[in-house]
Design an enzyme around this catalytic site. Structure first.
Site, PDB file in Angstrom:
ATOM      1  N   GLY A   8      58.339 -35.771  28.419  1.00  0.00           N
ATOM      2  CA  GLY A   8      59.633 -35.777  27.728  1.00  0.00           C
ATOM      3  C   GLY A   8      59.982 -37.155  27.192  1.00  0.00           C
ATOM      4  N   GLN A  12      66.234 -38.335  24.737  1.00  0.00           N
ATOM      5  CA  GLN A  12      67.164 -39.450  25.009  1.00  0.00           C
ATOM      6  C   GLN A  12      66.716 -40.256  26.244  1.00  0.00           C
ATOM      7  OE1 GLN A  12      71.856 -39.615  25.578  1.00  0.00           O
ATOM      8  NE2 GLN A  12      70.911 -38.769  27.417  1.00  0.00           N
ATOM      9  N   LEU A  80      60.942 -35.399  32.651  1.00  0.00           N
ATOM     10  CA  LEU A  80      62.200 -35.306  31.891  1.00  0.00           C
ATOM     11  C   LEU A  80      62.109 -34.207  30.842  1.00  0.00           C
ATOM     12  CD1 LEU A  80      62.785 -39.129  31.299  1.00  0.00           C
ATOM     13  CD2 LEU A  80      63.338 -37.750  33.293  1.00  0.00           C
ATOM     14  N   ALA A  81      60.949 -33.564  30.734  1.00  0.00           N
ATOM     15  CA  ALA A  81      60.768 -32.543  29.691  1.00  0.00           C
ATOM     16  C   ALA A  81      61.518 -31.267  30.074  1.00  0.00           C
ATOM     17  CB  ALA A  81      59.274 -32.242  29.522  1.00  0.00           C
ATOM     18  N   GLN A  83      63.791 -27.606  28.038  1.00  0.00           N
ATOM     19  CA  GLN A  83      64.710 -27.068  27.047  1.00  0.00           C
ATOM     20  C   GLN A  83      66.056 -27.393  27.673  1.00  0.00           C
ATOM     21  OE1 GLN A  83      67.256 -26.126  25.134  1.00  0.00           O
ATOM     22  NE2 GLN A  83      67.480 -24.264  26.328  1.00  0.00           N
ATOM     23  N   SER A 125      69.897 -31.291  37.686  1.00  0.00           N
ATOM     24  CA  SER A 125      71.101 -31.387  36.842  1.00  0.00           C
ATOM     25  C   SER A 125      72.357 -30.906  37.561  1.00  0.00           C
ATOM     26  CB  SER A 125      70.872 -30.517  35.599  1.00  0.00           C
ATOM     27  OG  SER A 125      72.097 -30.277  34.935  1.00  0.00           O
ATOM     28  N   GLU A 127      74.395 -29.143  36.272  1.00  0.00           N
ATOM     29  CA  GLU A 127      74.582 -27.768  35.814  1.00  0.00           C
ATOM     30  C   GLU A 127      74.173 -26.784  36.925  1.00  0.00           C
ATOM     31  OE1 GLU A 127      76.037 -27.129  32.853  1.00  0.00           O
ATOM     32  OE2 GLU A 127      75.692 -24.964  32.815  1.00  0.00           O
ATOM     33  N   TYR A 148      69.890 -22.042  31.886  1.00  0.00           N
ATOM     34  CA  TYR A 148      69.395 -23.413  32.086  1.00  0.00           C
ATOM     35  C   TYR A 148      69.619 -23.846  33.539  1.00  0.00           C
ATOM     36  CZ  TYR A 148      69.548 -28.545  31.981  1.00  0.00           C
ATOM     37  OH  TYR A 148      69.360 -29.882  32.266  1.00  0.00           O
ATOM     38  N   ARG A 183      71.725 -39.741  21.998  1.00  0.00           N
ATOM     39  CA  ARG A 183      71.925 -38.362  22.455  1.00  0.00           C
ATOM     40  C   ARG A 183      71.603 -37.383  21.312  1.00  0.00           C
ATOM     41  NH1 ARG A 183      72.008 -34.755  26.594  1.00  0.00           N
ATOM     42  NH2 ARG A 183      74.063 -34.491  27.527  1.00  0.00           N
TER      43      ARG A 183
HETATM   44  P1  NAP Z   1      66.442 -34.224  25.624  1.00  0.00           P
HETATM   45  O1  NAP Z   1      66.927 -35.362  24.807  1.00  0.00           O
HETATM   46  O2  NAP Z   1      66.697 -32.833  25.174  1.00  0.00           O
HETATM   47  O3  NAP Z   1      64.876 -34.424  25.839  1.00  0.00           O
HETATM   48  C1  NAP Z   1      64.064 -33.394  26.353  1.00  0.00           C
HETATM   49  C2  NAP Z   1      62.606 -33.778  26.199  1.00  0.00           C
HETATM   50  O4  NAP Z   1      61.800 -32.665  26.618  1.00  0.00           O
HETATM   51  C3  NAP Z   1      62.174 -34.093  24.763  1.00  0.00           C
HETATM   52  O5  NAP Z   1      61.226 -35.134  24.784  1.00  0.00           O
HETATM   53  C4  NAP Z   1      61.529 -32.796  24.331  1.00  0.00           C
HETATM   54  O6  NAP Z   1      60.590 -32.951  23.288  1.00  0.00           O
HETATM   55  C5  NAP Z   1      60.816 -32.419  25.623  1.00  0.00           C
HETATM   56  N1  NAP Z   1      60.386 -31.029  25.655  1.00  0.00           N
HETATM   57  C6  NAP Z   1      61.107 -29.912  25.351  1.00  0.00           C
HETATM   58  N2  NAP Z   1      60.333 -28.826  25.505  1.00  0.00           N
HETATM   59  C7  NAP Z   1      59.096 -29.251  25.897  1.00  0.00           C
HETATM   60  C8  NAP Z   1      57.876 -28.608  26.181  1.00  0.00           C
HETATM   61  N3  NAP Z   1      57.730 -27.291  26.095  1.00  0.00           N
HETATM   62  N4  NAP Z   1      56.821 -29.376  26.538  1.00  0.00           N
HETATM   63  C9  NAP Z   1      56.924 -30.716  26.608  1.00  0.00           C
HETATM   64  N5  NAP Z   1      58.048 -31.390  26.343  1.00  0.00           N
HETATM   65  C10 NAP Z   1      59.128 -30.661  25.995  1.00  0.00           C
HETATM   66  O7  NAP Z   1      67.032 -34.322  27.114  1.00  0.00           O
HETATM   67  P2  NAP Z   1      67.600 -35.606  27.894  1.00  0.00           P
HETATM   68  O8  NAP Z   1      69.053 -35.650  27.699  1.00  0.00           O
HETATM   69  O9  NAP Z   1      66.746 -36.770  27.585  1.00  0.00           O
HETATM   70  O10 NAP Z   1      67.375 -35.142  29.393  1.00  0.00           O
HETATM   71  C11 NAP Z   1      66.168 -35.453  30.095  1.00  0.00           C
HETATM   72  C12 NAP Z   1      65.997 -34.496  31.260  1.00  0.00           C
HETATM   73  O11 NAP Z   1      67.123 -34.611  32.130  1.00  0.00           O
HETATM   74  C13 NAP Z   1      65.950 -33.025  30.870  1.00  0.00           C
HETATM   75  O12 NAP Z   1      65.095 -32.377  31.796  1.00  0.00           O
HETATM   76  C14 NAP Z   1      67.372 -32.530  31.058  1.00  0.00           C
HETATM   77  O13 NAP Z   1      67.373 -31.157  31.317  1.00  0.00           O
HETATM   78  C15 NAP Z   1      67.767 -33.344  32.277  1.00  0.00           C
HETATM   79  N6  NAP Z   1      69.188 -33.661  32.403  1.00  0.00           N
HETATM   80  C16 NAP Z   1      69.867 -34.234  31.382  1.00  0.00           C
HETATM   81  C17 NAP Z   1      71.190 -34.591  31.547  1.00  0.00           C
HETATM   82  C18 NAP Z   1      71.955 -35.267  30.441  1.00  0.00           C
HETATM   83  O14 NAP Z   1      73.204 -35.285  30.519  1.00  0.00           O
HETATM   84  N7  NAP Z   1      71.308 -35.856  29.456  1.00  0.00           N
HETATM   85  C19 NAP Z   1      71.823 -34.378  32.781  1.00  0.00           C
HETATM   86  C20 NAP Z   1      71.084 -33.803  33.814  1.00  0.00           C
HETATM   87  C21 NAP Z   1      69.767 -33.467  33.629  1.00  0.00           C
HETATM   88  P3  NAP Z   1      61.045 -32.871  21.727  1.00  0.00           P
HETATM   89  O15 NAP Z   1      61.527 -34.252  21.374  1.00  0.00           O
HETATM   90  O16 NAP Z   1      59.787 -32.480  21.044  1.00  0.00           O
HETATM   91  O17 NAP Z   1      62.130 -31.838  21.642  1.00  0.00           O
HETATM   92  O1  F7E Z   2      78.588 -29.450  26.521  1.00  0.00           O
HETATM   93  C1  F7E Z   2      81.775 -27.947  25.494  1.00  0.00           C
HETATM   94  C2  F7E Z   2      80.723 -27.069  26.137  1.00  0.00           C
HETATM   95  O2  F7E Z   2      76.374 -29.248  25.395  1.00  0.00           O
HETATM   96  C3  F7E Z   2      79.612 -30.069  27.267  1.00  0.00           C
HETATM   97  C4  F7E Z   2      72.930 -31.256  29.059  1.00  0.00           C
HETATM   98  O3  F7E Z   2      72.448 -32.560  28.964  1.00  0.00           O
HETATM   99  O4  F7E Z   2      74.636 -31.883  30.621  1.00  0.00           O
HETATM  100  C5  F7E Z   2      74.425 -31.285  29.358  1.00  0.00           C
HETATM  101  O5  F7E Z   2      74.920 -29.956  29.340  1.00  0.00           O
HETATM  102  C6  F7E Z   2      80.871 -29.204  27.225  1.00  0.00           C
HETATM  103  C7  F7E Z   2      80.620 -27.724  27.515  1.00  0.00           C
HETATM  104  O6  F7E Z   2      76.600 -30.491  27.605  1.00  0.00           O
HETATM  105  C8  F7E Z   2      81.217 -27.826  21.912  1.00  0.00           C
HETATM  106  O7  F7E Z   2      81.142 -25.706  26.171  1.00  0.00           O
HETATM  107  C9  F7E Z   2      82.902 -27.652  23.263  1.00  0.00           C
HETATM  108  O8  F7E Z   2      81.634 -27.226  28.342  1.00  0.00           O
HETATM  109  O9  F7E Z   2      77.459 -31.519  25.566  1.00  0.00           O
HETATM  110  P1  F7E Z   2      77.221 -30.189  26.162  1.00  0.00           P
HETATM  111  P2  F7E Z   2      76.399 -29.596  28.906  1.00  0.00           P
HETATM  112  O10 F7E Z   2      76.421 -28.150  28.604  1.00  0.00           O
HETATM  113  O11 F7E Z   2      77.370 -30.083  29.931  1.00  0.00           O
HETATM  114  C10 F7E Z   2      74.006 -31.226  31.731  1.00  0.00           C
HETATM  115  C11 F7E Z   2      74.318 -32.014  32.976  1.00  0.00           C
HETATM  116  C12 F7E Z   2      72.557 -31.005  31.515  1.00  0.00           C
HETATM  117  O12 F7E Z   2      71.773 -31.014  32.437  1.00  0.00           O
HETATM  118  C13 F7E Z   2      72.170 -30.520  30.154  1.00  0.00           C
HETATM  119  O13 F7E Z   2      70.782 -30.729  29.931  1.00  0.00           O
HETATM  120  O14 F7E Z   2      81.406 -29.265  25.913  1.00  0.00           O
HETATM  121  N1  F7E Z   2      81.803 -27.881  24.017  1.00  0.00           N
HETATM  122  N2  F7E Z   2      82.563 -27.615  21.965  1.00  0.00           N
HETATM  123  C14 F7E Z   2      80.733 -28.001  23.224  1.00  0.00           C
HETATM  124  N3  F7E Z   2      79.433 -28.241  23.490  1.00  0.00           N
HETATM  125  C15 F7E Z   2      78.589 -28.339  22.442  1.00  0.00           C
HETATM  126  N4  F7E Z   2      77.294 -28.628  22.676  1.00  0.00           N
HETATM  127  N5  F7E Z   2      79.019 -28.163  21.136  1.00  0.00           N
HETATM  128  C16 F7E Z   2      80.319 -27.893  20.825  1.00  0.00           C
HETATM  129  O15 F7E Z   2      80.667 -27.739  19.662  1.00  0.00           O
END
Ligand code: NAP
Ligand code: F7E
Length: 328
Positions: A8, A12, A80-81, A83, A125, A127, A148, A183
């Site tokens: 991944g 981000q 970190l990979a 969906q 996460s 979530e 998810y 992001r």
């Molecule tokens: P992101 O920006 O969506 O990055 C996800 C990465 O996974 C990208 O490099 C993507 O590649 C890759 N990927 C998707 N499908 C894949 C597949 N089939 N095989 C290999 N690689 C694949 O997510 P992030 O925000 O950096 O988050 C990193 C990790 O932390 C994720 O697992 C996410 O679920 C978890 N997480 C994130 C948050 C948050 O708030 N950011 C919070 C808690 C947990 P592409 O660039 O090709 O799409």
């Molecule tokens: O939504 C509301 C939406 O998509 C935050 C991922 O990194 O964090 C992330 O998941 C909130 C939700 O993040 C829109 O309904 C309103 O309540 O930015 P989000 P998320 O769903 O919290 C967790 C920890 C992860 O692990 C995930 O990978 O915002 N919301 N209006 C919206 N959300 C989006 N996307 N778009 C809107 O227009």
């Protein structure tokens, strides 16, 4: 010199983590997927593209995972990979389960065969907690409310199972939302700063949001990747909640971003689109990261206000320089 392998890399967190590990002197390997267009924009934006060994691998494909691990000979593996977009997981639950859930199992199984001494970090996460009330910590029950979240619970338990059954040094970081100028554009914070900048430069008049009353514990991604690394430096593997301990609504983020943009009332710009509401959402997510603060010596450095300001400043420049509108 230690070898680190990031699944991944192009996301981000992958980008911030690669930068962090390079600065620590690691040899950094990272995976990317075969796509019809380039996917290295983030690495190029922060100027580390040439410093990383890039390996083509998809975590739905066991063969490419095995090759990546054999090639990198990693001391540390960061998964970190995923969906990672919760909204899409309702429309693509099977793909999400395959990638976000089973993808982790494929990596764990490959570690067992190809790199049993490597340390493993799993991106769990907040979530996973779903609508469990109150501040969440490592002992809080999981009650996921999205495909998810369910897939992440599977990956979390499977990581702990491999740790126990096969003595793999495996840690799960239960990270609350973390944002940055890098992001993805579909996540609500970046959507707001990017679309507001487009409105400011008259590239569009309005944009739509869904549930603006939802609250999240938003930190800065650059701070959070340090916690991932710290977990793997401990004597024993363990799981940690990483959070700021504060939550803010989407509406608050929007109001602050509009102020930093120097724009008027957002009510003239925003439309509420019911199709953006999720079948089930989480109204308020807030974490308690006392364990990480005590045992890892970690704490967030960036305030909510500074996070919003940094994202606004970035997108004012980013949108000004772009000629190809991304959201059209
Ligand atoms: P992101 O920006 O969506 O990055 C996800 C990465 O996974 C990208 O490099 C993507 O590649 C890759 N990927 C998707 N499908 C894949 C597949 N089939 N095989 C290999 N690689 C694949 O997510 P992030 O925000 O950096 O988050 C990193 C990790 O932390 C994720 O697992 C996410 O679920 C978890 N997480 C994130 C948050 C948050 O708030 N950011 C919070 C808690 C947990 P592409 O660039 O090709 O799409
Ligand atoms: O939504 C509301 C939406 O998509 C935050 C991922 O990194 O964090 C992330 O998941 C909130 C939700 O993040 C829109 O309904 C309103 O309540 O930015 P989000 P998320 O769903 O919290 C967790 C920890 C992860 O692990 C995930 O990978 O915002 N919301 N209006 C919206 N959300 C989006 N996307 N778009 C809107 O227009």
């Amino acid at each position: 010199m230690k070898n680190a392998l990031i699944f991944g890399l192009t996301g981000q967190d992958g980008t911030y983590l690669a930068d962090f590990l390079l600065k620590k002197g690691y040899n950094v390997f990272g995976t990317f997927r075969r796509t019809s267009h380039r996917c290295f924009e983030r690495l190029e934006e922060i100027g580390i593209f040439d410093d990383i060994t890039k390996i083509k691998a998809d975590i739905s494909d066991q063969t490419s995972i095995n090759s990546a691990i054999r090639q990198a000979k990693p001391d540390e593996i960061y998964n970190l990979a995923a969906q990672s977009f919760v909204g899409v997981s309702f429309q693509q639950p099977i793909l999400t389960s395959d990638v976000t859930g089973l993808g982790t199992l494929r990596i764990l199984d490959s570690i067992r065969d190809n790199a049993p001494d490597a340390k493993f970090y799993q991106a769990s996460s907040s979530e996973m907690f779903g609508d469990f009330p109150g501040k969440k910590d490592e002992k809080t029950c999981f009650r996921p409310r999205s495909p998810y979240g369910v897939a992440k619970v599977f990956a979390h338990h499977m990581t702990n199972h491999y740790k126990e059954a096969y003595k793999i040094f495996a840690c799960c970081g239960i990270l609350f939302n973390h944002e940055s100028p890098l992001r993805g554009l579909e996540f609500v914070t970046r959507k707001i700063t990017y679309e507001l900048a487009r409105v400011k430069y008259k590239k569009q008049k309005k944009f739509s949001l869904g549930n603006i009353y939802a609250k999240r514990d938003w930190g800065f991604a650059g701070d959070y990747v340090e916690a991932m690394w710290l977990m793997l430096q401990q004597k024993n593997p363990d799981d940690y909640v990483i959070a700021t301990g504060e939550s803010h609504s989407v509406e608050e983020f929007l109001t602050l971003a509009t102020e930093f943009m120097g724009m008027g009332d957002w009510k003239n710009i925003i439309e509420i689109d019911k199709t953006l509401l999720r079948p089930t959402d989480i109204e308020n997510l807030v974490g308690n990261s006392s364990k990480a603060r005590k045992e890892l010596g970690w704490k967030p450095k960036t305030s909510f206000k500074n996070l919003v300001k940094e994202m606004v400043e970035h997108d004012l420049e980013y949108v000004k320089l772009r000629t190809d509108p991304l959201s059209e």
